[in-house]
Design a protein around this motif. Structure first.
Motif, short mmCIF file in Angstrom:
data_model
loop_
_atom_site.label_atom_id
_atom_site.label_comp_id
_atom_site.label_asym_id
_atom_site.label_seq_id
_atom_site.Cartn_x
_atom_site.Cartn_y
_atom_site.Cartn_z
N TRP A 1 -15.25 1.60 4.69
CA TRP A 1 -13.64 2.64 4.30
C TRP A 1 -12.59 1.91 4.88
O TRP A 1 -11.89 1.56 6.30
N ILE A 2 -11.51 1.53 3.64
CA ILE A 2 -10.08 1.36 3.96
C ILE A 2 -9.27 2.12 4.33
O ILE A 2 -8.98 2.34 2.73
N GLU A 3 -7.97 2.03 4.78
CA GLU A 3 -7.19 3.59 4.67
C GLU A 3 -6.24 3.09 3.44
O GLU A 3 -5.81 1.65 3.65
N MET A 4 -5.85 3.81 2.88
CA MET A 4 -5.16 3.33 1.53
C MET A 4 -3.73 4.17 2.50
O MET A 4 -3.83 4.88 2.36
N ASP A 5 -2.13 3.46 1.55
CA ASP A 5 -1.28 4.11 2.27
C ASP A 5 0.04 5.21 0.84
O ASP A 5 -1.34 5.34 0.06
N CYS A 6 -0.50 6.12 1.91
CA CYS A 6 0.48 7.10 0.55
C CYS A 6 2.05 6.83 0.21
O CYS A 6 2.98 6.22 0.59
N MET B 1 -1.43 17.75 12.99
CA MET B 1 -2.52 17.46 12.08
C MET B 1 -1.75 16.29 11.55
O MET B 1 -0.77 16.10 11.52
N GLN B 2 -2.97 15.28 11.09
CA GLN B 2 -2.64 14.23 10.09
C GLN B 2 -3.47 13.83 8.76
O GLN B 2 -4.92 14.41 9.44
N HIS B 3 -3.26 13.59 7.63
CA HIS B 3 -3.63 12.79 6.97
C HIS B 3 -4.10 11.33 6.87
O HIS B 3 -3.02 10.28 7.43
N PHE B 4 -5.46 11.55 6.36
CA PHE B 4 -5.97 10.14 6.22
C PHE B 4 -6.23 9.87 4.79
O PHE B 4 -7.33 10.68 4.60
N ALA B 5 -6.57 8.68 3.48
CA ALA B 5 -6.78 8.18 3.07
C ALA B 5 -7.65 7.50 2.94
O ALA B 5 -6.80 5.92 3.30
N LEU B 6 -9.03 7.36 2.18
CA LEU B 6 -9.82 5.74 2.51
C LEU B 6 -10.34 5.53 0.96
O LEU B 6 -10.65 6.52 0.63
N ALA B 7 -10.74 4.70 1.37
CA ALA B 7 -11.31 4.06 -0.35
C ALA B 7 -12.37 3.08 -0.14
O ALA B 7 -12.59 2.55 1.44
N LEU B 8 -13.49 3.54 -0.60
CA LEU B 8 -14.97 2.44 -0.82
C LEU B 8 -15.51 2.71 -1.84
O LEU B 8 -15.72 3.41 -2.78
N ASP B 9 -16.59 1.26 -2.19
CA ASP B 9 -17.13 1.47 -3.40
C ASP B 9 -18.48 1.76 -2.60
O ASP B 9 -19.06 1.34 -1.71
N LEU B 10 -19.02 2.19 -3.98
CA LEU B 10 -20.97 2.61 -3.84
C LEU B 10 -21.38 1.16 -4.45
O LEU B 10 -20.58 0.62 -5.68
#
Length: 114
Positions: free
Chosen positions: A100-105, A1-10
């Motif tokens: 959606w912008i990928e975040m670094d762990c 499995m892979q894990h991703f975290a992404l950010a975005l604003d409303l």
């Protein structure tokens, strides 16, 4: 499995934020099927004011580029994204074509060995 975290604003509009969340309480079944088709096993979206954080767990062979290409060519997914764009704004400093912008762990408890 892979894990991703992404950010975005409303957009900073309480009525739009409520409408966005209402749509996400009943995501279209075709969109859910397309998400699963590309290898996304689990997806959660969290919100703090207008900042969004998405956490995804995917298959080992999940490829974000391949997934994005598939989803952008899927009619219902494309319609959903166009609808959601009404509520979303891009993060400052990133290209307008990236939502959606990928975040670094920067910390992983499982790697601490304690």
């Amino acid at each position: 499995m892979q894990h991703f975290a992404l950010a975005l604003d409303l957009k900073n509009d309480p009525a739009l934020i409520e409408e966005y969340e209402a749509y996400h309480r009943e995501v279209w079944p075709e969109v859910i099927a397309a998400i699963r088709h590309v290898g996304i096993l689990e997806m959660k979206i969290f919100r703090l004011n207008q900042r969004m954080f998405m956490q995804m767990t995917t298959t080992d062979d999940y490829d974000p580029v391949v997934a994005q290409k598939y989803l952008s060519n899927d009619a219902k997914s494309k319609e959903w994204e166009q609808l959601m764009d009404r509520f979303q704004q891009r993060l400052p400093g990133y290209p307008l074509d990236q939502k959606w912008i990928e975040m670094d762990c920067c910390f992983d408890l499982s790697e601490q060995g304690v």
